[in-house]
Write an enzyme that holds these catalytic residues in place. Structure first.
Site, PDB file in Angstrom:
ATOM      1  N   PRO A  89       0.838  -1.201   0.000  1.00 34.87           N
ATOM      2  CG  PRO A  89      -0.632  -1.537   1.753  1.00 34.87           C
ATOM      3  CD  PRO A  89       0.656  -2.019   1.198  1.00 34.87           C
ATOM      4  CB  CYS A  90       2.441   3.522  -1.587  1.00 36.07           C
ATOM      5  SG  CYS A  90       2.116   3.489  -3.332  1.00 36.07           S
ATOM      6  CD  GLN A  91      -0.241   7.577   2.580  1.00 33.81           C
ATOM      7  OE1 GLN A  91       0.398   8.616   2.532  1.00 33.81           O
ATOM      8  NE2 GLN A  91      -0.396   6.884   3.691  1.00 33.81           N
TER       9      GLN A  91
END
Ligand SMILES: C[S@@+](CC[C@H](N)C(=O)[O-])C[C@H]1O[C@@H](n2cnc3c(N)ncnc32)[C@H](O)[C@@H]1O
Length: 387
Positions: A89-91
């Site tokens: 997960p990353c933003q």
């Protein structure tokens, strides 16, 4: 007695494994001479997803955050790993000149690459949202590719469309594949599928829509009609096509064909929405009585799926019409849990644990297994070319 892996079995470490959509696709993959993948270990820090994973894959994931310490411990138990896979997960955010990979908000992407460095596999598959290609104006992707090259991999990055590999859903995913030698080819790339090199981005190819095989109706028309709030655990008919036969996987009845409840005014409101349209479209909105008319929403809100096309992307909100395009083509309710799972190409024999909320999150988060299979089989072709 457990079968010892031979040299035609590639041992996989699945990081951020969720319920295991990607693992299932890899387990389905068969190489040119019968080569296969076998999951040796998996990691996720969400307990219920780990339980679902164990129930369906027979491997108990490490219920923990991915870290170098954990990977080192896992490797000491598993021995050599051939392929590391996962979707960290990353933003998306802007970094104003800093290195993207040293930003703490990208720490899980770095953790994935460090796991690859520790495991020294023959190959890796990293998947993510399409936005990964443009985060920090493409800087994150450039740094990831650069680090993978420094670790000794030939890398290819692509945006793949799940509907072209038999998934009854339009879902585009970013996929990065690294191999030590050979040339990985994306699913469909060698066929005459419309292909475009994206301008200015460090991506090798993107697919437009094309060569779609299955629609929402093809995937679900053997399931019985439901009212909002209803659950039925029987099929309405026999399988009507090859996809339904495949998805049933010899199951005698569907589980989780459960629709969430809606208020009566909301059910009435949905009855005004034609297939492929949203209650927010001006011409539709004008027909809905003022008292029940939704006034605002996201671009995908209050939209009814078109039954003769692949479903729209099944997001984690696929039971919430106010936040996703998820109203059944002909029934006044959001998709059932099983319909969402079928659009993702999970077979009916795959069981999801947890509450309805937890099930829809696990399903919406997953890589469609048939997409995982298509990528897995192309990887096996690359790794065993001329073997
Ligand atoms: C996109 S989902 C993965 C889906 C999975 N590849 C599949 O196909 O089903 C990402 C997963 O990362 C897990 N996760 C988030 N942060 C984590 C961390 N620090 N360590 C391990 N897992 C994490 C989430 O619980 C979630 O299940």
């Amino acid at each position: 007695m457990t079968k010892q892996p031979g040299n035609k079995i590639l041992r996989v470490l699945d990081l951020f494994c969720g319920c295991g959509g990607l693992s299932l696709g890899l387990e389905w993959s068969i190489g040119p001479r019968g080569e296969k993948f076998q999951v040796a270990a998996a990691v996720d820090n969400w307990a219920i997803a780990c339980e679902t994973y164990e129930l369906n894959h027979g491997v108990k994931p490490h219920n923990n955050g991915v870290s170098n310490e954990l990977i080192t411990e896992i490797l000491s138990q598993t021995g050599p790993i051939d392929v590391v896979v996962g979707g960290p997960p990353c933003q998306g955010f802007s970094t104003s000149g800093k290195r993207s990979l040293s930003d703490p908000r990208n720490k899980l992407v770095l953790a994935f690459l460090e796991a690859v460095e520790l495991a020294q596999p023959k190959a890796f598959i990293m998947e993510n949202v399409v936005g990964f290609t443009t985060f920090q104006d493409g800087q994150l992707l450039r740094e990831v590719k650069e680090m993978a090259r420094l670790l000794g991999f030939k890398v290819r990055a692509g945006v793949v469309q799940a509907s072209i590999v038999g998934v009854p859903q339009r879902r585009r995913r970013f996929v990065l594949v690294g191999v030590r030698s050979g040339d990985f080819v994306f699913p469909g790339e060698k066929e005459d599928i419309e292909r475009q090199l994206s301008e200015g981005l460090d991506v090798d190819l993107t697919f437009r829509d094309g060569h779609e095989q299955w629609s929402f109706n093809d995937a679900t028309s053997d399931l019985p009609p439901l009212d909002a709030g209803q659950s039925i655990d029987a099929y309405a008919t026999g399988p009507k096509n090859e996809l339904q036969r495949f998805l049933r996987n010899k199951s005698n009845s569907p589980t989780d064909h459960t629709a969430v409840g809606h208020r009566p005014g909301f059910v009435k409101m949905m009855s005004y929405i034609p297939e492929g349209k949203s209650a927010l479209d001006p011409e539709v909105s004008a027909t809905i009585p003022e008292a029940i008319r939704p006034k605002s929403g996201y671009p995908n809100s209050y939209a009814r799926i078109q039954g003769n096309k692949p479903s729209p992307t099944i997001t984690r909100n696929f039971t919430t019409p106010s936040s996703a395009n998820c109203i059944h083509p002909s029934q006044n309710r959001a998709l059932s849990i099983r319909e969402g799972a079928r659009c993702q190409s999970f077979p009916d024999t795959f069981r999801f644990l947890g509450t309805i909320e937890e099930k829809r999150l696990q399903i919406g988060n997953a890589v469609p297994p048939l997409l995982g299979k298509a990528i897995g089989e192309n990887l096996l072709k690359t790794l065993f070319a001329g073997a």
